[in-house]
Design a protein around this motif. Sequence first.
Motif, PDB file in Angstrom:
ATOM      1  N   SER A  74      18.475  62.687  36.741  1.00 25.50           N
ATOM      2  CA  SER A  74      18.633  63.998  36.105  1.00 25.50           C
ATOM      3  C   SER A  74      17.279  64.606  35.749  1.00 25.50           C
ATOM      4  CB  SER A  74      19.520  63.893  34.861  1.00 25.50           C
ATOM      5  OG  SER A  74      18.950  63.013  33.934  1.00 25.50           O
ATOM      6  N   ILE A  75      16.330  63.770  35.340  1.00 25.58           N
ATOM      7  CA  ILE A  75      15.001  64.312  35.007  1.00 25.58           C
ATOM      8  C   ILE A  75      14.420  65.020  36.220  1.00 25.58           C
ATOM      9  CG2 ILE A  75      12.598  63.681  34.509  1.00 25.58           C
ATOM     10  CD1 ILE A  75      13.590  61.600  32.548  1.00 25.58           C
ATOM     11  N   GLY A  76      14.614  64.432  37.408  1.00 27.26           N
ATOM     12  CA  GLY A  76      14.112  65.055  38.628  1.00 27.26           C
ATOM     13  C   GLY A  76      14.651  66.468  38.800  1.00 27.26           C
ATOM     14  N   PHE A  77      15.974  66.593  38.723  1.00 23.33           N
ATOM     15  CA  PHE A  77      16.584  67.913  38.886  1.00 23.33           C
ATOM     16  C   PHE A  77      16.116  68.893  37.819  1.00 23.33           C
ATOM     17  CE2 PHE A  77      19.579  66.106  41.845  1.00 23.33           C
ATOM     18  CZ  PHE A  77      19.846  67.187  42.662  1.00 23.33           C
ATOM     19  N   MET A  78      16.030  68.382  36.609  1.00 28.15           N
ATOM     20  CA  MET A  78      15.706  69.269  35.490  1.00 28.15           C
ATOM     21  C   MET A  78      14.270  69.781  35.601  1.00 28.15           C
ATOM     22  SD  MET A  78      18.437  69.509  34.031  1.00 28.15           S
ATOM     23  CE  MET A  78      19.760  68.844  34.979  1.00 28.15           C
ATOM     24  N   LEU A  79      13.362  68.894  36.058  1.00 24.67           N
ATOM     25  CA  LEU A  79      11.986  69.350  36.230  1.00 24.67           C
ATOM     26  C   LEU A  79      11.928  70.458  37.273  1.00 24.67           C
ATOM     27  CD1 LEU A  79       9.821  66.094  36.086  1.00 24.67           C
ATOM     28  CD2 LEU A  79       9.914  67.959  34.436  1.00 24.67           C
ATOM     29  N   LEU A  80      12.768  70.331  38.288  1.00 22.81           N
ATOM     30  CA  LEU A  80      12.817  71.353  39.326  1.00 22.81           C
ATOM     31  C   LEU A  80      13.242  72.699  38.721  1.00 22.81           C
ATOM     32  CD1 LEU A  80      12.579  71.340  42.507  1.00 22.81           C
ATOM     33  CD2 LEU A  80      15.078  71.440  42.488  1.00 22.81           C
ATOM     34  N   ILE A  81      14.305  72.677  37.919  1.00 22.75           N
ATOM     35  CA  ILE A  81      14.794  73.919  37.305  1.00 22.75           C
ATOM     36  C   ILE A  81      13.726  74.512  36.390  1.00 22.75           C
ATOM     37  CG2 ILE A  81      16.501  74.865  35.698  1.00 22.75           C
ATOM     38  CD1 ILE A  81      18.433  72.682  36.765  1.00 22.75           C
ATOM     39  N   ILE A  90      24.349  72.357  41.525  1.00 25.70           N
ATOM     40  CA  ILE A  90      23.607  71.345  40.751  1.00 25.70           C
ATOM     41  C   ILE A  90      24.555  70.571  39.835  1.00 25.70           C
ATOM     42  CG2 ILE A  90      21.837  71.002  38.976  1.00 25.70           C
ATOM     43  CD1 ILE A  90      20.262  73.260  40.248  1.00 25.70           C
ATOM     44  N   VAL A  91      25.459  71.306  39.187  1.00 26.36           N
ATOM     45  CA  VAL A  91      26.404  70.633  38.287  1.00 26.36           C
ATOM     46  C   VAL A  91      27.258  69.647  39.073  1.00 26.36           C
ATOM     47  CG1 VAL A  91      28.472  71.000  36.893  1.00 26.36           C
ATOM     48  CG2 VAL A  91      26.456  72.398  36.497  1.00 26.36           C
ATOM     49  N   ILE A  92      27.684  70.033  40.269  1.00 25.14           N
ATOM     50  CA  ILE A  92      28.497  69.114  41.079  1.00 25.14           C
ATOM     51  C   ILE A  92      27.667  67.881  41.452  1.00 25.14           C
ATOM     52  CG2 ILE A  92      29.641  68.813  43.310  1.00 25.14           C
ATOM     53  CD1 ILE A  92      30.476  71.809  43.044  1.00 25.14           C
ATOM     54  N   ILE A  93      26.418  68.114  41.870  1.00 29.86           N
ATOM     55  CA  ILE A  93      25.572  66.984  42.262  1.00 29.86           C
ATOM     56  C   ILE A  93      25.361  66.026  41.088  1.00 29.86           C
ATOM     57  CG2 ILE A  93      23.236  66.326  43.017  1.00 29.86           C
ATOM     58  CD1 ILE A  93      23.170  68.917  44.631  1.00 29.86           C
ATOM     59  N   LEU A  94      25.215  66.585  39.885  1.00 29.61           N
ATOM     60  CA  LEU A  94      25.012  65.725  38.705  1.00 29.61           C
ATOM     61  C   LEU A  94      26.317  65.058  38.280  1.00 29.61           C
ATOM     62  CD1 LEU A  94      22.644  67.950  36.538  1.00 29.61           C
ATOM     63  CD2 LEU A  94      22.020  65.914  37.823  1.00 29.61           C
ATOM     64  N   SER A  95      27.436  65.750  38.487  1.00 26.72           N
ATOM     65  CA  SER A  95      28.718  65.218  38.017  1.00 26.72           C
ATOM     66  C   SER A  95      29.117  63.959  38.760  1.00 26.72           C
ATOM     67  CB  SER A  95      29.828  66.258  38.210  1.00 26.72           C
ATOM     68  OG  SER A  95      29.609  67.344  37.370  1.00 26.72           O
ATOM     69  N   VAL A  96      28.866  63.941  40.062  1.00 28.50           N
ATOM     70  CA  VAL A  96      29.364  62.821  40.862  1.00 28.50           C
ATOM     71  C   VAL A  96      28.819  61.472  40.370  1.00 28.50           C
ATOM     72  CG1 VAL A  96      29.422  61.833  43.187  1.00 28.50           C
ATOM     73  CG2 VAL A  96      29.866  64.276  42.836  1.00 28.50           C
ATOM     74  N   PRO A  97      27.475  61.297  40.323  1.00 29.44           N
ATOM     75  CA  PRO A  97      27.006  60.005  39.805  1.00 29.44           C
ATOM     76  C   PRO A  97      27.362  59.771  38.346  1.00 29.44           C
ATOM     77  CG  PRO A  97      25.166  61.510  40.109  1.00 29.44           C
ATOM     78  CD  PRO A  97      26.359  62.168  40.715  1.00 29.44           C
ATOM     79  N   THR A  98      27.437  60.875  37.554  1.00 29.84           N
ATOM     80  CA  THR A  98      27.798  60.710  36.145  1.00 29.84           C
ATOM     81  C   THR A  98      29.176  60.084  36.026  1.00 29.84           C
ATOM     82  OG1 THR A  98      26.521  62.665  35.557  1.00 29.84           O
ATOM     83  CG2 THR A  98      28.142  61.922  33.957  1.00 29.84           C
ATOM     84  N   ILE A  99      30.132  60.674  36.731  1.00 34.81           N
ATOM     85  CA  ILE A  99      31.509  60.188  36.596  1.00 34.81           C
ATOM     86  C   ILE A  99      31.639  58.785  37.181  1.00 34.81           C
ATOM     87  CG2 ILE A  99      33.871  60.613  37.385  1.00 34.81           C
ATOM     88  CD1 ILE A  99      33.127  63.634  37.046  1.00 34.81           C
TER      89      ILE A  99
END
Lengths: 324, 648
Positions: free
Chosen positions: A46-53, A98-107
Amino acid sequence: MLKNGKSLKWLAFLALSLFLSGCGNMTVLDPKGPVAESQAWLIWFSIGFMLLIVLVVFILLTVILVKYREREDHKGYQPEIEGSHKLEIIWTIIPVIIVIILSVPTIMTIFELEEAPAATAHKEPVVVHATSVNWKWIFSYPEVGIETVNYLNIPTDRPILFKLTSADSMAALWIPQLGGQKYNMAGMETQLYLQANEVGTYAGRNANYTGEGFSEQKFDVVALEQGDFDAWVEETQSDAPELTQEEYDKLMVPGSSSEMTFSSTHLDWVDHSTDAEYAINAWERMGYEPLNPHSRAGKAYEMPALTQSDSGEIEGFESQAANE
Amino acid sequence: MKWDEFIITGDPLILGAQISILISAIGAVFVLTYFKKWKWLWDEWITSVDHKKLGIMYILIAILMFFRGGIDALMMRTQLAAPNMTFLDSLHYNEIFTTHGTIMIIFMAMPFLIGLMNVVIPLQIGARDVAFPFLNNLSFWTFVIGMGLFNISFIIGGSPSAGWTSYMPLASNELNPGPGQNYYLLGLQISGIGTLATGINMMVTIFKMRAKGMKLMMMPMFTWTTLITSMIIVLAFPVLTIALAEMTFDRLFGTHFFNLTNGGMPMLWANLFWIWGHPEVYIVALPAFGIFSEIITTFSKKRLFGYNAMVYSIVAISVLSFLVWVHHFFTMGSGAVVNSFFSITTMAISIPTGVKIFNWLLTMHKGRITFSTPMLWSVAFIPNFVIGGVTGVMLAMAAADYQYHNTYFLVSHFHYVLIAATVFACFAGFIYWYPKMFGYKLNERIGKWFFWIFVAGFNICFFPQYFLGLDGMPRRIHIYGVEDGWFALNFISTVGAFIMGLAFIILVYNIYYSFRYSPRETTGDAWGGRTLEWATSSAIPPHYNFAKVPEVTAMDPYWDMKEKGIDPNKIDKYEKIHMPSNTAVPFVMGCFMFLAGFGLVFEWFWMGIVGAIGIFACMAYRSFDYNDGYYVSVEEIEETEKRAREAK
């Protein structure tokens, strides 16, 4: 400094390397078992994605502010732009993706953490009842009839199934290097799987605020090789004193405690996950009454600091009257 | 109840506070008497139903509470500056973080925004006052009474110490004896009445009292966010009211809603609290978004980008805000399905919020951006809020949240969100509408010092806390050891906190300096505004707001008028204006509420009953009050308007 690109680059490099070296040492990102590992992976992901945003927004903001600040030779002023459906759709769709990409590993991880770690799932887990009492931790090993206070011995490479409950306030068992926390609640039982893959001593604590002694409600987790763990169990079973209900009731009075070891468990007479009132009834038996901490009596009262004598008795609390 | 349980003694810090309160009270009485200002205070302020004056009083008290909550914060940061500090003991520290949280949310952020709404909304929609002026005054006094009751706890009886969330069973009589928690319950309950009434008042005002021609989809963005916020208030606050009442019953009358004994359900409190508490976050965030929208458009000299999308986003956020409360306790073990559901709803909030961020950016794009101080705060909001937002998405990932929960990572996240959005917006809105309230601007040069120092201090204070969280430092501990390895980051954080404290002093100095030296406004349009509040005839709007309410034909109506060369103050013929009369009933009623609340805190039920009788007597009196206002004569309007014009 903006003019001097070189020094800026060095500064950024320095900051980044400091940041990264710091992260490596940080407890949560220094996992010692499969549960904490999967969580650390999720955090890095998640840090990776968030740094991108963050990067996209910061760059966009900087460019816009520099380009469209009021000045002499201002260009491109268009005050009547109403919006752009195309752009708005783009920046709705991208966050959705992005939310979908983060949701999958989260769930997937949420479900995974409900079970014993996959690699060791074939092994029988060690069951530990972890009970929080203001401001101590009581660990019971029902399978071998051992109870400890304020420390926890576990074998490595085997899942530990914690059955969490509380005698009074809501607490949270947290051993950051082995995995995330879960609440201990009176009258309820929650379950938590953790595991250590390396021999060592790890810090454990209550993470959820429980009042006066909260800051000190900590314990050490000692992860031992299976053989060493078995030896400790045998030694404890033969050497440690038995825990009686009268002794146990002393632990129910709010206060601190040193490390203790017993060769029987309190589960013989109370299960706090089905009896939320036990501690409060024990106070009455012990002659303890909560006091307004601002009253004269409350200020004079000192919380008991319990210790275990050689013969196994719990010392440090007689009754409140003796204390005053 | 003995005296030793009544007045708090034996602590030098509290003794100092007691003495300073006494001295400033005597000082205030002396000044009011010496300058013969009692009548002025009573007629012009205490009994006033003028929305602008009530708004100013809200903001004044909010700033006072910002000071109080800030002192709490500095004391906490001092205690945590180094390992094994003994500046505060556990009890004192626990009381301070509890009051810090409660005061900053309930008695600082909300009243500050409600104050700005009060000042601005009727002006912005072209109304003469709010829909229910009497109720507005009552809302203000219930807020003051609740605030006062909560604040005296630290000198009389002891402050609450169960955290601003007051989780049960920790907040029960068994684990938390003494009157402290009762202060929390009654202080919030009384001020909650006022908040609920304000929500209703604002809703009705916006729905029913807009100037002719202003359609819903033409309303300024601050009006939109206020409307949606009011709806959230009306839906969420009753939950808090019930939950507080139930806990009050548990503590005072021995019921078992949330207790350990007789089948009470402690976790029910956590659920009810956050069913209110999460929407509450948006109650203080949405108006902030509205304020930034106003300021960014004004100082980009450009209309808002994607107006419709902005409106739909706030509606979407408000709906989602009721569907995410479980993310405050993913670690309660509700099961994988429940946690997955709330993970997704929580992350989903980032979508409309992201849309808003990009729309603000594109509002500035192709604009002519001037960096006045309100704009500086609004621009700084974007990057800081994005940091708070993305860490919020990280926290929403339940499996990872098990590691962040109850740590400084969380503390840092919500400060990044609440300070970057709410507090920055309070400052931005305060400076932006200051000339509307007082007739002169705050000094821009001092304002820039204030801005840079505060924003620097804020980041120095809170950014390290993300790393403290990842390093395993739980929130709400009052002491840590050398071996924990948290010293360096904590020390940096404390330095940042004191820098923010310094910035606050600069703000206060700016208020004084500008009062003395700022040039007085003459146009009423201090910043080149776009909305109707800048169209009123004088620097400080007269109590009737508009001599003649302008008709609205376009979005950003005042900008439109200026483009078309229409002067809204060129009026051929004045007409008499109907205005509401002042009232002393809410103030008296507030005094009885204080009496009742104070009685219940100490379980002196006779006092509670006396207070309750007084409250009902005031209601009965009000029911037979047939005063439905008065007319401002044409001569008076002419006189006022002439004076305003001469000031030019």
